[in-house]
Design a protein around this motif. Sequence first.
Motif, short mmCIF file in Angstrom:
data_model
loop_
_atom_site.label_atom_id
_atom_site.label_comp_id
_atom_site.label_asym_id
_atom_site.label_seq_id
_atom_site.Cartn_x
_atom_site.Cartn_y
_atom_site.Cartn_z
N GLY A 52 21.72 28.78 1.75
CA GLY A 52 20.84 29.63 2.54
C GLY A 52 19.44 29.71 1.95
N LEU A 53 19.34 29.85 0.64
CA LEU A 53 18.02 29.95 0.00
C LEU A 53 17.25 28.64 0.11
N GLN A 54 17.93 27.50 -0.12
CA GLN A 54 17.24 26.21 0.00
C GLN A 54 16.77 25.98 1.44
N ALA A 57 13.63 36.33 1.62
CA ALA A 57 14.78 35.43 1.82
C ALA A 57 16.10 36.19 1.72
N LYS A 58 16.23 37.04 0.71
CA LYS A 58 17.45 37.84 0.55
C LYS A 58 17.69 38.70 1.79
N LEU A 116 13.76 24.50 -4.48
CA LEU A 116 14.13 25.90 -4.27
C LEU A 116 13.31 26.85 -5.12
N PHE A 117 12.87 26.39 -6.28
CA PHE A 117 12.31 27.32 -7.26
C PHE A 117 10.89 27.75 -6.93
N GLU A 118 10.24 27.09 -5.98
CA GLU A 118 8.96 27.62 -5.53
C GLU A 118 9.17 28.93 -4.78
N LEU A 119 10.38 29.13 -4.22
CA LEU A 119 10.70 30.40 -3.57
C LEU A 119 11.17 31.44 -4.57
N GLY A 150 22.35 21.34 4.98
CA GLY A 150 22.10 20.87 6.34
C GLY A 150 22.60 21.86 7.38
N THR A 151 23.80 22.37 7.17
CA THR A 151 24.36 23.37 8.07
C THR A 151 23.48 24.61 8.14
N ALA A 152 23.06 25.11 6.97
CA ALA A 152 22.21 26.30 6.94
C ALA A 152 20.88 26.04 7.63
N LEU A 153 20.32 24.85 7.46
CA LEU A 153 19.06 24.50 8.11
C LEU A 153 19.21 24.48 9.63
N ILE A 154 20.29 23.88 10.11
CA ILE A 154 20.55 23.85 11.55
C ILE A 154 20.57 25.28 12.10
N GLN A 155 21.31 26.14 11.43
CA GLN A 155 21.50 27.50 11.94
C GLN A 155 20.23 28.34 11.82
#
Length: 349
Positions: A145-147, A300-301, A287-290, A173-178
């Motif tokens: 989710g965070l990525q 994001a949380k 991810l770590f830029e976030l 990929g799944t999280a990006l789709i959603q």
Amino acid sequence: MVEPLTGDERHLGGSARRVQFSRLGGPEVLEMVPFTLPALASGHVRVAIDVIGLNRFEALFRRDHYVITPTLPAALGVEAVGAVLDTAPDVEGFVVGERVAILPIQSPVVGTGTYATHADVPVGALVAVAADRSDEQEAATWMAGLQAYTLATKVPIQRGDTVVVTAGTSSVGTALIQIARDFGATVIATTRTAARKPELLALGADHAVATDDEDLVGIVASITDGVGATAVYDTVGGALLVDLIAATAPFGHVLCYGAQTSPDIRAARVDVPLVALDRRSIAFVDLFELVESPDRLAAAKAYITDAGKRGALCVPVDRVLDFDDVQEAHRLLEAGRLAGKLLLRVTRP
């Protein structure tokens, strides 16, 4: 939920075990070893771990194919779910017995490492787990989710955009789709073979493309009336990247976050004609830029928690193996045929 522990176990980690590797190599180098946690450091929380989330980069790290070289012997793990055993005196907001998720706010290991029965982690890596959320749901959600949220907000998705998501059956990929669908975008998801296209549609993609035998550029052009995709999210790299750039609209963006075609992430290269980037941008997004931006991480949380409650974000679990089967789990990571998140469950005596 963990069983109540004795005073010694709460403060010293009891019969703690963790996974480490003392030499580089395949899954066979992973070993389960007893260890003793040090005195709890300021700003840290001790967690009894129940479920561990696994990630592909951990297999790369084990072979020294990740961006950070391991110092041997090396621990593993950046995410898990468990219960608070103890807190440093300066920690507020968490109490003993509370269920928590450990978030991947450090790389390549959070705290003392989450491939373990117990771990000490910084309090900033924790979120409380809601009573109606299972350990498996939480362990599958946060890294993916965070990525995905990092990518989707790097160049914010707008309602009406068309985006391309590669490796759509992976957890990210799944999280990006959603998330892209939740933001109002039309989603074109890719997989290598036609056999997995139905999975992409079931995950929420509007269109599915099998890149081994279909014309990605032509299909994207057809869907977008020749304009191309507003944004492309790629973790495959290699030759596919040329097609992805060609499928991107003028002033669109290609955001890369991995290179599955390269066994060593440090060896991955972008090799495209310079003119292909005319009025297009390409960037690598980690991810770590976030997580290094408190405001973005807080947003994001909040979003991921809310999306989970609404059912807009639900990362599937491919399977759950026993903690002692960590070598087999890493073989599955390297095989790359997972449909969702791979988890380990700690079984306590």
